[in-house]
Write a protein that holds these residues in place. Structure first.
Motif, PDB file in Angstrom:
ATOM      1  N   PRO A   4      41.928   9.023  54.843  1.00 35.69           N
ATOM      2  CA  PRO A   4      42.709   7.789  54.670  1.00 35.69           C
ATOM      3  C   PRO A   4      41.885   6.518  54.911  1.00 35.69           C
ATOM      4  N   VAL A   5      40.940   6.583  55.828  1.00 38.87           N
ATOM      5  CA  VAL A   5      40.074   5.416  56.062  1.00 38.87           C
ATOM      6  C   VAL A   5      39.181   5.184  54.843  1.00 38.87           C
ATOM      7  N   LEU A   6      38.652   6.275  54.283  1.00 37.10           N
ATOM      8  CA  LEU A   6      37.844   6.143  53.069  1.00 37.10           C
ATOM      9  C   LEU A   6      38.686   5.623  51.906  1.00 37.10           C
ATOM     10  N   ALA A   7      39.940   6.075  51.819  1.00 39.59           N
ATOM     11  CA  ALA A   7      40.839   5.603  50.763  1.00 39.59           C
ATOM     12  C   ALA A   7      41.093   4.111  50.902  1.00 39.59           C
ATOM     13  N   LEU A   8      41.330   3.650  52.124  1.00 38.11           N
ATOM     14  CA  LEU A   8      41.548   2.230  52.357  1.00 38.11           C
ATOM     15  C   LEU A   8      40.306   1.425  51.967  1.00 38.11           C
ATOM     16  N   GLY A   9      39.133   1.904  52.356  1.00 37.96           N
ATOM     17  CA  GLY A   9      37.901   1.213  51.998  1.00 37.96           C
ATOM     18  C   GLY A   9      37.694   1.153  50.495  1.00 37.96           C
ATOM     19  N   ALA A  10      37.942   2.270  49.811  1.00 42.99           N
ATOM     20  CA  ALA A  10      37.767   2.287  48.352  1.00 42.99           C
ATOM     21  C   ALA A  10      38.797   1.386  47.668  1.00 42.99           C
ATOM     22  N   ALA A  11      40.021   1.352  48.205  1.00 43.95           N
ATOM     23  CA  ALA A  11      41.052   0.488  47.617  1.00 43.95           C
ATOM     24  C   ALA A  11      40.696  -0.983  47.805  1.00 43.95           C
ATOM     25  N   VAL A  55      39.216   7.073  42.708  1.00 37.75           N
ATOM     26  CA  VAL A  55      38.645   7.717  43.894  1.00 37.75           C
ATOM     27  C   VAL A  55      39.462   7.358  45.133  1.00 37.75           C
ATOM     28  N   ALA A  56      39.941   6.115  45.215  1.00 36.32           N
ATOM     29  CA  ALA A  56      40.777   5.716  46.350  1.00 36.32           C
ATOM     30  C   ALA A  56      42.045   6.558  46.413  1.00 36.32           C
ATOM     31  N   VAL A  57      42.668   6.778  45.271  1.00 34.13           N
ATOM     32  CA  VAL A  57      43.875   7.606  45.229  1.00 34.13           C
ATOM     33  C   VAL A  57      43.541   9.051  45.560  1.00 34.13           C
ATOM     34  N   LEU A  58      42.450   9.552  45.035  1.00 35.15           N
ATOM     35  CA  LEU A  58      42.071  10.940  45.300  1.00 35.15           C
ATOM     36  C   LEU A  58      41.733  11.179  46.770  1.00 35.15           C
ATOM     37  N   PHE A  59      41.223  10.173  47.439  1.00 36.70           N
ATOM     38  CA  PHE A  59      40.986  10.319  48.882  1.00 36.70           C
ATOM     39  C   PHE A  59      42.299  10.557  49.625  1.00 36.70           C
ATOM     40  N   LEU A  60      43.382   9.993  49.109  1.00 39.12           N
ATOM     41  CA  LEU A  60      44.671  10.174  49.772  1.00 39.12           C
ATOM     42  C   LEU A  60      45.313  11.514  49.456  1.00 39.12           C
ATOM     43  N   VAL A  61      45.186  11.982  48.213  1.00 40.34           N
ATOM     44  CA  VAL A  61      45.939  13.174  47.814  1.00 40.34           C
ATOM     45  C   VAL A  61      45.142  14.471  47.879  1.00 40.34           C
ATOM     46  N   ALA A  62      43.838  14.396  47.790  1.00 39.53           N
ATOM     47  CA  ALA A  62      43.032  15.620  47.789  1.00 39.53           C
ATOM     48  C   ALA A  62      42.531  15.918  49.192  1.00 39.53           C
ATOM     49  N   GLU A  63      42.555  17.178  49.556  1.00 37.93           N
ATOM     50  CA  GLU A  63      42.056  17.560  50.876  1.00 37.93           C
ATOM     51  C   GLU A  63      40.557  17.860  50.852  1.00 37.93           C
ATOM     52  N   ALA A  64      40.073  18.377  49.742  1.00 35.71           N
ATOM     53  CA  ALA A  64      38.650  18.720  49.640  1.00 35.71           C
ATOM     54  C   ALA A  64      37.840  17.470  49.306  1.00 35.71           C
TER      55      ALA A  64
END
Length: 176
Positions: A4-11, A55-64
């Motif tokens: 989630p932190v990576l997703a926030l950064g990418a967003a 990629v931001a969305v995928l950080f949120l929904v993908a576990e791998a």
């Protein structure tokens, strides 16, 4: 770092990239009013920033971790391909424009673009020469040894030489 932190950064990175992708979207919407190379470059820009959003969305929904990494790699490949295609088209457009201008110049006077030297090449050669000179000077000062002179000289001389060559390169490109 959690995803989630990576997703926030990418967003946040994607949102801040609007200074590039909003004008690119305008170029794409303009259609035939823009050259093909400009539209291809705009498509590369939009695909690159779109990849960051995906990629931001995928950080949120993908576990791998490999899912967003794969999407990023695929998007980067597409953006690089489109940008390369835009550069090739731009070169062809420039050659075509040069041929058209040559037809309009029956007296054979060269245009400003056909000057005696390419400014970018001159700048690159001068900066490269400065860096090579600075590295050679630093290597020479280091081989002499630390006891044979002030230690600050080892750093100061290469920096001064690089600055001198940058100044010369900038002066040549501004006047030439």
């Amino acid at each position: 770092m959690t995803q989630p932190v990576l997703a926030l950064g990418a967003a946040l990175l994607t949102v801040s990239g609007s200074v590039w992708y909003v004008p690119a979207l305008a170029d794409l919407r303009a259609g035939a009013d823009r050259t093909e190379s400009r539209r291809a470059a705009a498509a590369a820009c939009v695909s690159g920033w779109g990849t960051a959003g995906i990629v931001a969305v995928l950080f949120l929904v993908a576990e791998a971790w490999w899912v967003p990494a794969g999407a990023a790699a695929a998007g980067a490949a597409v953006a690089a391909g489109l940008r390369t295609r835009a550069a090739v088209r731009r070169r062809r457009e420039a050659q075509e424009a040069a041929r058209h201008w040559a037809r309009l110049r029956p007296d054979g006077h060269p245009s400003a673009a056909q000057g005696p030297r390419n400014v970018r090449t001159v700048f690159a050669v001068l900066v490269g020469a400065g860096l090579v000179t600075a590295v050679a000077t630093a290597a020479l000062l280091l081989t002499v040894g630390p006891g044979n002179g002030p230690s600050w000289l080892t750093a100061a001389v290469p920096v001064a030489l690089t600055g001198l060559f940058l100044l010369i390169a900038a002066t040549v490109t501004l006047t030439g």
